[in-house]
Design a protein around this motif. Structure first.
Motif, PDB file in Angstrom:
ATOM      1  N   VAL A 118       0.848  -1.197   0.000  1.00  0.00           N
ATOM      2  CA  VAL A 118       0.000   0.000   0.000  1.00  0.00           C
ATOM      3  C   VAL A 118       0.884   1.247   0.000  1.00  0.00           C
ATOM      4  O   VAL A 118       0.688   2.176  -0.788  1.00  0.00           O
ATOM      5  N   LEU A 119       1.893   1.249   0.855  1.00  0.00           N
ATOM      6  CA  LEU A 119       2.805   2.388   0.930  1.00  0.00           C
ATOM      7  C   LEU A 119       3.547   2.572  -0.398  1.00  0.00           C
ATOM      8  O   LEU A 119       3.642   3.689  -0.916  1.00  0.00           O
ATOM      9  N   ALA A 120       4.053   1.466  -0.935  1.00  0.00           N
ATOM     10  CA  ALA A 120       4.841   1.561  -2.159  1.00  0.00           C
ATOM     11  C   ALA A 120       3.987   2.062  -3.318  1.00  0.00           C
ATOM     12  O   ALA A 120       4.412   2.915  -4.095  1.00  0.00           O
ATOM     13  N   LEU A 121       2.758   1.537  -3.419  1.00  0.00           N
ATOM     14  CA  LEU A 121       1.871   1.986  -4.498  1.00  0.00           C
ATOM     15  C   LEU A 121       1.582   3.472  -4.358  1.00  0.00           C
ATOM     16  O   LEU A 121       1.637   4.223  -5.333  1.00  0.00           O
ATOM     17  N   SER A 122       1.275   3.916  -3.136  1.00  0.00           N
ATOM     18  CA  SER A 122       0.892   5.321  -2.992  1.00  0.00           C
ATOM     19  C   SER A 122       2.104   6.228  -3.197  1.00  0.00           C
ATOM     20  O   SER A 122       1.970   7.317  -3.740  1.00  0.00           O
ATOM     21  N   ARG A 123       3.282   5.785  -2.801  1.00  0.00           N
ATOM     22  CA  ARG A 123       4.471   6.605  -3.023  1.00  0.00           C
ATOM     23  C   ARG A 123       4.817   6.720  -4.497  1.00  0.00           C
ATOM     24  O   ARG A 123       5.408   7.701  -4.922  1.00  0.00           O
ATOM     25  N   SER A 124       4.496   5.692  -5.259  1.00  0.00           N
ATOM     26  CA  SER A 124       4.887   5.730  -6.659  1.00  0.00           C
ATOM     27  C   SER A 124       3.772   6.315  -7.518  1.00  0.00           C
ATOM     28  O   SER A 124       3.783   6.169  -8.732  1.00  0.00           O
ATOM     29  N   GLY A 125       2.805   6.960  -6.886  1.00  0.00           N
ATOM     30  CA  GLY A 125       1.821   7.714  -7.644  1.00  0.00           C
ATOM     31  C   GLY A 125       0.500   7.002  -7.869  1.00  0.00           C
ATOM     32  O   GLY A 125      -0.433   7.603  -8.373  1.00  0.00           O
ATOM     33  N   ALA A 126       0.417   5.734  -7.493  1.00  0.00           N
ATOM     34  CA  ALA A 126      -0.828   4.996  -7.705  1.00  0.00           C
ATOM     35  C   ALA A 126      -1.652   5.031  -6.432  1.00  0.00           C
ATOM     36  O   ALA A 126      -1.936   4.003  -5.818  1.00  0.00           O
ATOM     37  N   ARG A 127      -2.027   6.243  -6.010  1.00  0.00           N
ATOM     38  CA  ARG A 127      -2.673   6.370  -4.714  1.00  0.00           C
ATOM     39  C   ARG A 127      -4.070   5.757  -4.728  1.00  0.00           C
ATOM     40  O   ARG A 127      -4.512   5.176  -3.744  1.00  0.00           O
ATOM     41  N   THR A 128      -4.769   5.886  -5.834  1.00  0.00           N
ATOM     42  CA  THR A 128      -6.105   5.292  -5.919  1.00  0.00           C
ATOM     43  C   THR A 128      -6.018   3.778  -5.783  1.00  0.00           C
ATOM     44  O   THR A 128      -6.795   3.157  -5.049  1.00  0.00           O
ATOM     45  N   MET A 129      -5.048   3.190  -6.496  1.00  0.00           N
ATOM     46  CA  MET A 129      -4.908   1.736  -6.413  1.00  0.00           C
ATOM     47  C   MET A 129      -4.533   1.312  -4.994  1.00  0.00           C
ATOM     48  O   MET A 129      -5.029   0.302  -4.480  1.00  0.00           O
ATOM     49  N   ALA A 130      -3.696   2.112  -4.335  1.00  0.00           N
ATOM     50  CA  ALA A 130      -3.287   1.788  -2.964  1.00  0.00           C
ATOM     51  C   ALA A 130      -4.501   1.775  -2.031  1.00  0.00           C
ATOM     52  O   ALA A 130      -4.701   0.819  -1.270  1.00  0.00           O
ATOM     53  N   LEU A 131      -5.319   2.810  -2.120  1.00  0.00           N
ATOM     54  CA  LEU A 131      -6.509   2.884  -1.268  1.00  0.00           C
ATOM     55  C   LEU A 131      -7.485   1.772  -1.603  1.00  0.00           C
ATOM     56  O   LEU A 131      -8.075   1.148  -0.709  1.00  0.00           O
ATOM     57  N   ALA A 132      -7.660   1.520  -2.901  1.00  0.00           N
ATOM     58  CA  ALA A 132      -8.570   0.456  -3.315  1.00  0.00           C
ATOM     59  C   ALA A 132      -8.092  -0.890  -2.795  1.00  0.00           C
ATOM     60  O   ALA A 132      -8.890  -1.697  -2.292  1.00  0.00           O
ATOM     61  N   TYR A 133      -6.798  -1.118  -2.892  1.00  0.00           N
ATOM     62  CA  TYR A 133      -6.217  -2.382  -2.413  1.00  0.00           C
ATOM     63  C   TYR A 133      -6.513  -2.578  -0.927  1.00  0.00           C
ATOM     64  O   TYR A 133      -6.966  -3.641  -0.501  1.00  0.00           O
ATOM     65  N   LEU A 134      -6.280  -1.527  -0.141  1.00  0.00           N
ATOM     66  CA  LEU A 134      -6.520  -1.607   1.295  1.00  0.00           C
ATOM     67  C   LEU A 134      -8.002  -1.848   1.595  1.00  0.00           C
ATOM     68  O   LEU A 134      -8.371  -2.747   2.351  1.00  0.00           O
ATOM     69  N   GLY A 135      -8.859  -1.053   0.946  1.00  0.00           N
ATOM     70  CA  GLY A 135     -10.284  -1.171   1.209  1.00  0.00           C
ATOM     71  C   GLY A 135     -10.852  -2.506   0.754  1.00  0.00           C
ATOM     72  O   GLY A 135     -11.598  -3.155   1.493  1.00  0.00           O
ATOM     73  N   VAL A 136     -10.456  -2.926  -0.433  1.00  0.00           N
ATOM     74  CA  VAL A 136     -10.972  -4.178  -0.977  1.00  0.00           C
ATOM     75  C   VAL A 136     -10.470  -5.359  -0.151  1.00  0.00           C
ATOM     76  O   VAL A 136     -11.213  -6.316   0.102  1.00  0.00           O
ATOM     77  N   SER A 137      -9.227  -5.291   0.327  1.00  0.00           N
ATOM     78  CA  SER A 137      -8.699  -6.374   1.161  1.00  0.00           C
ATOM     79  C   SER A 137      -9.522  -6.516   2.434  1.00  0.00           C
ATOM     80  O   SER A 137      -9.901  -7.633   2.820  1.00  0.00           O
ATOM     81  N   LEU A 138      -9.801  -5.392   3.083  1.00  0.00           N
ATOM     82  CA  LEU A 138     -10.580  -5.442   4.323  1.00  0.00           C
ATOM     83  C   LEU A 138     -11.995  -5.938   4.066  1.00  0.00           C
ATOM     84  O   LEU A 138     -12.495  -6.831   4.763  1.00  0.00           O
ATOM     85  N   ALA A 139     -12.637  -5.359   3.054  1.00  0.00           N
ATOM     86  CA  ALA A 139     -14.024  -5.736   2.771  1.00  0.00           C
ATOM     87  C   ALA A 139     -14.120  -7.211   2.405  1.00  0.00           C
ATOM     88  O   ALA A 139     -14.984  -7.936   2.925  1.00  0.00           O
ATOM     89  N   ALA A 140     -13.213  -7.668   1.552  1.00  0.00           N
ATOM     90  CA  ALA A 140     -13.255  -9.070   1.142  1.00  0.00           C
ATOM     91  C   ALA A 140     -12.937  -9.986   2.320  1.00  0.00           C
ATOM     92  O   ALA A 140     -13.552 -11.052   2.471  1.00  0.00           O
ATOM     93  N   GLY A 141     -12.006  -9.574   3.172  1.00  0.00           N
ATOM     94  CA  GLY A 141     -11.675 -10.385   4.344  1.00  0.00           C
ATOM     95  C   GLY A 141     -12.880 -10.532   5.263  1.00  0.00           C
ATOM     96  O   GLY A 141     -13.185 -11.631   5.739  1.00  0.00           O
TER      97      GLY A 141
END
Lengths: 155, 163
Positions: A118-141
């Motif tokens: 999540v940190l690496a994605l958001s640092r490299s400019g893919a902030r939407t993907m980083a947030l989506a990854y975090l949110g989708v991981s939690l929701a799916a879990g």
């Protein structure tokens, strides 16, 4: 620590090794498939780790559901501190269920890889993907966990 | 200097890496379980799991920079430490299981603390390690997604991107 509880710890850790191996295999094969399908993309959604985490939540809830359903006590400290551990059958049953849940599923899922990605994605400019990854991981879990609890009650 | 890019592609398969992951996973799971026995978990608030996740995430933050500035380190070594040990040491499923059973307010507090502290730990570990290597004048800009062929900008340059 008695010989019996040392054995129990080794069994739990072996299950953990299997969980980590499965996560590695899922990660490697998913990522390879993603790269094959869309080469040279700048960011890849970490579907492999996402799947490993979701699967682990489902299985762990399922195992805890089975234990609750059958009245098996799953207490780690009782398993690892018990001197004679009493009834060998209930000892083995709770050992197997704990190995599958805390050992296997605990290692199949990961927090460190998730958060560093999540940190690496958001640092490299893919902030939407980083947030989506975090949110989708939690929701799916959470969804997979609820489903995992529900299934054993059907039997 | 030839630079190996740390995953967006993730780890590549090899039997050696798989075995290293097995060994690392064995040790990581054993450490997590031993800690859970030594510091028994309070069922009302699993602080041990939280502490394990925060320290493991910080350690992976450190290693992700360390791996990037040491491109000649073997793949199996990276896989054994990162995917194996730290991956198995930290856990997502136990966190989710607690959330499912907890009252909503406590669940929100716990998930907020977990994500906040793990995120902070990863960020601090990465920045401090970068600053360390930057002071030594070493290292490409590292984390996944960044183009390793670009000259390293140093941590001060990258700070604008993430604020």
């Amino acid at each position: 620590m008695s010989f019996l509880s040392l054995t129990a710890l080794v069994v739990l850790a072996l299950a953990g090794a299997a969980g980590a191996m499965l996560r590695y295999l899922i990660d490697v094969s998913f990522t390879a498939a993603q790269v094959r399908q869309a080469p040279r993309r700048k960011h890849y959604f970490p579907w492999g780790i996402f799947s490993a985490n979701t699967l682990a939540c489902f299985l762990m809830a399922g195992i805890l559901g089975v234990a609750a359903h059958t009245g098996v006590q799953l207490q780690l400290d009782r398993l690892l501190n018990a001197q004679g551990a009493g009834d060998p059958l209930s000892f083995s049953v709770s050992l197997v269920l704990l190995a599958l849940s805390i050992g296997f599923c605990g290692s199949l899922s990961t927090m460190s890889t998730l958060m560093v990605s999540v940190l690496a994605l958001s640092r490299s400019g893919a902030r939407t993907m980083a947030l989506a990854y975090l949110g989708v991981s939690l929701a799916a879990g959470l969804a997979a966990g609820s489903l995992g609890y529900y299934i054993p009650t059907l039997f | 200097m030839q630079q190996r890019k740390q995953a967006p592609e993730g780890p590549h398969f090899s039997v050696g890496s798989l075995l290293a992951v097995a060994l690392g996973g064995f040790l990581g799971a054993a450490a997590r379980i031993l800690l859970a026995v030594l510091i028994p978990e309070n069922p009302a608030f699993p602080a041990t799991t939280l502490a394990v996740n925060v320290t493991g995430t910080a350690a992976l933050g450190f290693f992700s920079v360390y791996f990037a500035v040491h491109p000649r380190l073997r793949d199996w070594c990276r896989a054994g430490i990162g995917t194996g040990f730290l991956g198995a040491f930290t856990t997502f499923s136990t966190l989710v299981i607690f959330l499912l059973g907890a009252p909503v307010a406590l669940a929100l507090l716990y998930v907020g603390l977990s994500l906040g502290l793990c995120g902070l730990a990863a960020w601090l570990a990465v920045r401090l390690t970068e600053a360390h290597y930057s002071a030594k004048g070493r290292g490409p800009m590292i984390l996944e997604g960044t183009d390793a062929r670009e000259p390293w900008q140093g941590p001060s340059q990258s700070s604008g991107e993430e604020s």
